[in-house]
Scaffold this motif. Structure first.
Motif, short mmCIF file in Angstrom:
data_model
loop_
_atom_site.label_atom_id
_atom_site.label_comp_id
_atom_site.label_asym_id
_atom_site.label_seq_id
_atom_site.Cartn_x
_atom_site.Cartn_y
_atom_site.Cartn_z
N LEU A 4 11.56 -2.77 46.08
CA LEU A 4 12.53 -2.93 45.00
C LEU A 4 12.06 -4.05 44.08
CD1 LEU A 4 15.38 -2.34 43.78
CD2 LEU A 4 16.21 -4.19 45.25
N GLU A 5 12.11 -3.79 42.78
CA GLU A 5 11.79 -4.82 41.79
C GLU A 5 13.05 -5.09 40.97
OE1 GLU A 5 8.04 -4.50 39.47
OE2 GLU A 5 7.91 -2.56 40.49
N ILE A 7 13.93 -6.44 37.45
CA ILE A 7 13.24 -6.68 36.19
C ILE A 7 14.24 -6.99 35.09
CG2 ILE A 7 11.27 -5.22 36.83
CD1 ILE A 7 12.47 -3.00 35.06
N TYR A 9 15.87 -6.50 31.36
CA TYR A 9 16.16 -5.36 30.50
C TYR A 9 15.03 -5.14 29.50
CZ TYR A 9 18.36 -2.37 27.07
OH TYR A 9 18.62 -1.33 26.20
N TYR A 13 14.57 1.34 28.90
CA TYR A 13 15.50 1.70 29.97
C TYR A 13 16.95 1.79 29.49
CZ TYR A 13 11.50 0.51 32.90
OH TYR A 13 10.26 0.45 33.47
N GLN A 16 19.04 4.78 30.86
CA GLN A 16 19.43 4.62 32.26
C GLN A 16 20.51 3.57 32.43
OE1 GLN A 16 16.28 4.76 31.08
NE2 GLN A 16 14.86 5.53 32.61
N LEU A 54 17.70 -5.29 35.83
CA LEU A 54 17.69 -3.91 36.27
C LEU A 54 16.99 -3.83 37.63
CD1 LEU A 54 16.47 -2.36 32.90
CD2 LEU A 54 18.84 -2.54 33.71
N TYR A 56 14.73 -1.67 39.93
CA TYR A 56 13.75 -0.61 39.75
C TYR A 56 13.19 -0.20 41.11
CZ TYR A 56 9.70 1.75 37.64
OH TYR A 56 8.75 2.68 37.25
N ASN A 59 10.34 4.53 40.98
CA ASN A 59 9.95 4.82 39.59
C ASN A 59 11.13 5.08 38.67
OD1 ASN A 59 7.12 4.59 40.01
ND2 ASN A 59 7.21 6.58 41.05
N LYS A 60 12.29 4.48 38.98
CA LYS A 60 13.44 4.62 38.09
C LYS A 60 14.39 3.44 38.26
CE LYS A 60 15.97 7.68 41.18
NZ LYS A 60 16.55 9.01 41.29
N ILE A 61 15.26 3.31 37.29
CA ILE A 61 16.29 2.27 37.34
C ILE A 61 17.43 2.78 38.22
CG2 ILE A 61 17.94 0.91 35.97
CD1 ILE A 61 14.91 0.25 35.53
N THR A 64 22.09 -2.09 37.82
CA THR A 64 22.17 -2.96 36.65
C THR A 64 23.13 -4.11 36.90
OG1 THR A 64 24.07 -1.99 35.50
CG2 THR A 64 21.96 -0.89 35.20
#
Length: 106
Positions: A4-5, A7, A9, A13, A16, A54, A56, A59-61, A64
């Protein structure tokens, strides 16, 4: 858990960010027209001192959170959400902890 990252905004993105938050707002019948300001124009909040993180993963968000300063000593948490299929994995805890760490350093 997979890697899990957390990151900051990025405009790429935006879709998402908006959809994750609209999903839970509508699911729990909490949506208000006032939500549109942050959902449609997150960069305006960022220009005024807010920070959006976010989560990540895969490979997706998938989550939030927005930290919005109220004054020199307080922030409010806005748009804190995790996608349904990713709940129970500790993502909410990690994104909240990142936001809290950021708000106490700044």
């Amino acid at each position: 858990m997979r890697s899990l990252e957390i990151i900051n905004y990025n405009n790429k993105y935006h879709h998402q960010f908006k959809n994750i938050n609209l999903h839970w707002l509508n699911k729990y019948e909490l949506y208000e027209k006032a939500d549109d300001a942050l959902l449609n124009y997150p960069n305006e909040f960022i220009k005024n001192g807010a920070t959006i993180f976010l989560a990540y993963l895969d490979n997706k968000i998938v989550g939030t959170i927005c930290i919005n300063p109220i004054n020199d000593n307080s922030v409010e948490i806005l748009k804190f959400a995790v996608l349904d299929g990713y709940k129970g994995l500790g993502i909410g805890t990690q994104i909240l902890q990142s936001a809290l760490n950021f708000s106490t350093v700044g």
